[in-house]
Design a protein around this motif. Sequence first.
Motif, PDB file in Angstrom:
ATOM      1  N   LEU A 169      -6.925  13.977   8.188  1.00  0.00           N
ATOM      2  CA  LEU A 169      -7.922  13.992   9.270  1.00  0.00           C
ATOM      3  C   LEU A 169      -8.882  12.827   9.060  1.00  0.00           C
ATOM      4  O   LEU A 169      -9.518  12.729   8.015  1.00  0.00           O
ATOM      5  N   ASP A 170      -8.981  11.966  10.059  1.00  0.00           N
ATOM      6  CA  ASP A 170      -9.871  10.808   9.908  1.00  0.00           C
ATOM      7  C   ASP A 170     -11.317  11.247  10.097  1.00  0.00           C
ATOM      8  O   ASP A 170     -11.674  11.827  11.117  1.00  0.00           O
ATOM      9  N   GLY A 229     -15.303   7.096   3.540  1.00  0.00           N
ATOM     10  CA  GLY A 229     -15.653   5.686   3.372  1.00  0.00           C
ATOM     11  C   GLY A 229     -14.795   4.755   4.219  1.00  0.00           C
ATOM     12  O   GLY A 229     -14.917   3.537   4.130  1.00  0.00           O
ATOM     13  N   ASN A 230     -13.915   5.343   5.057  1.00  0.00           N
ATOM     14  CA  ASN A 230     -12.955   4.529   5.794  1.00  0.00           C
ATOM     15  C   ASN A 230     -13.515   4.044   7.131  1.00  0.00           C
ATOM     16  O   ASN A 230     -14.060   4.824   7.902  1.00  0.00           O
ATOM     17  N   ASN A 236      -5.177   6.777   9.148  1.00  0.00           N
ATOM     18  CA  ASN A 236      -4.251   7.913   9.141  1.00  0.00           C
ATOM     19  C   ASN A 236      -2.809   7.464   9.367  1.00  0.00           C
ATOM     20  O   ASN A 236      -1.881   8.050   8.818  1.00  0.00           O
ATOM     21  N   ASN A 237      -2.620   6.387  10.154  1.00  0.00           N
ATOM     22  CA  ASN A 237      -1.260   5.833  10.306  1.00  0.00           C
ATOM     23  C   ASN A 237      -0.705   5.476   8.927  1.00  0.00           C
ATOM     24  O   ASN A 237       0.420   5.842   8.569  1.00  0.00           O
ATOM     25  N   LYS A 238      -1.529   4.742   8.173  1.00  0.00           N
ATOM     26  CA  LYS A 238      -1.071   4.254   6.865  1.00  0.00           C
ATOM     27  C   LYS A 238      -0.815   5.406   5.901  1.00  0.00           C
ATOM     28  O   LYS A 238       0.160   5.395   5.148  1.00  0.00           O
ATOM     29  N   VAL A 248      -0.889  14.557  10.447  1.00  0.00           N
ATOM     30  CA  VAL A 248      -1.932  13.724  11.053  1.00  0.00           C
ATOM     31  C   VAL A 248      -1.898  13.923  12.568  1.00  0.00           C
ATOM     32  O   VAL A 248      -0.850  14.178  13.149  1.00  0.00           O
ATOM     33  N   ASN A 249      -3.071  13.816  13.168  1.00  0.00           N
ATOM     34  CA  ASN A 249      -3.202  13.937  14.615  1.00  0.00           C
ATOM     35  C   ASN A 249      -3.468  12.528  15.148  1.00  0.00           C
ATOM     36  O   ASN A 249      -4.494  11.938  14.847  1.00  0.00           O
ATOM     37  N   ASN A 250      -2.517  12.009  15.902  1.00  0.00           N
ATOM     38  CA  ASN A 250      -2.613  10.590  16.284  1.00  0.00           C
ATOM     39  C   ASN A 250      -1.710  10.316  17.479  1.00  0.00           C
ATOM     40  O   ASN A 250      -0.748  11.048  17.690  1.00  0.00           O
ATOM     41  N   PRO A 251      -1.997   9.272  18.241  1.00  0.00           N
ATOM     42  CA  PRO A 251      -1.009   8.869  19.241  1.00  0.00           C
ATOM     43  C   PRO A 251       0.326   8.557  18.558  1.00  0.00           C
ATOM     44  O   PRO A 251       0.376   8.369  17.337  1.00  0.00           O
TER      45      PRO A 251
END
Length: 411
Positions: A169-170, A229-230, A236-238, A248-251
């Motif tokens: 989670l970002d 700290g990001n 999250n892709n990486k 991960v929740n992402n496009p």
Amino acid sequence: GTAWAAREQKLVYWHLPTFTKIADEVIRENFEEFRKSAGLSDSEAAFVKISGKDFIPQINAGLETGNLPDVVWLNESLIQLYRSQGRMMDVTDIVDDMKGFEGGIFETSLAAVTHGGKAWGVPYALNPWPMHARVDVLEKHGLDYPRTWEAFVETCKIVQDKPFYGFGLDLGLNTDASQNIMQILWCHGGFTADDNGTAAFNNAGNIAGFDFINSMYNDAGIIPRGVVGNSESSWNNKMYQAGQVAFVNNPTSIYAHLVSNDPELQAKTGLFSVPAGPAGAFNQIDTWSTGIFNTAPEPELAKGLVKAMMDPAKYNEVITKTNGRWVPVYPKLFEDPWWTSRPQYGEFSNIAKTGVPVSYKGQPSPGMGEVLSTNLVPEALQTVLVDGVPAADAVAKVADKIAAIFERANG
């Protein structure tokens, strides 16, 4: 303006890369085909590639100097921001034509571009934010994909084996974090604006959502601690692509990347609707649209290019070449074999139908664009996660800032 006097091009299109080379090539070919059919020489039409990183700074510079592209892809908050500044061309006629295509276009995409009964951008693609899940890891533990957030936390505790974490989670200061956080807040009954678009962030759902994320981060320990700290949206892709997290929740840029670069991990990845919270399951979609700046010296050429881009057959070729990165704005195109032969995208047309924009419950707005670009929501949440500020206080404090932005930016 005088800046245009020096411009020999009759048509300038700025192209943001789509994440797949082959889709970019098809778009380029379509541009060339239109250029020739419009009788424009090479020097009269420019196809300019702009990286995502340079895009906003270059647009901002163009707004100052008047040296803007004619046609450009913009996300929903930018369409509304530039519309509010009087810079976008009315493209209602193009959108009305698209509605006439068999099956019409997804209603969810129209909210992003309309204002005052007119369309100020042309919906180009829907960007769903599914949960990417390591189905191999779930299978190893004899588990199904968790359909509630409570079950999700328990699942993460079972499958993680640090440094392999449950949830990427970002929570850093970047726009992906705002979007990741909002999706969880909605599931707890939260929202940023009410139905009228008035800022209303100080609500019980957002407080419950802040508390829930805090419990995942500090109590359950299922989120990598360094994430605060990001500052990069691609964190999250990486993490997922490096095999360091289970969810991960992402496009689907992640999934599309794996198709080309890591078929082995792609085969172990499932795409799911987000789990449900006390208020239900809310899926985010954002809408990318094609905008025409009203400084375009040849409006009919600019509109002609956009119409050609949205021709369903040509458009379908681009969308399918993005490897599921984008969902078509025409529901009918889900009948293409590209989609029907890939059951992993089975939840997509439902996400497109029912998804909500990040500005929920309001429409995308200039104010919401500013809230995203200033990272106010992750910044507020970090005071809870790191400094132990009570969620209710953090929400109330940031709600005042959001209200002030909405009042100024949305007028």
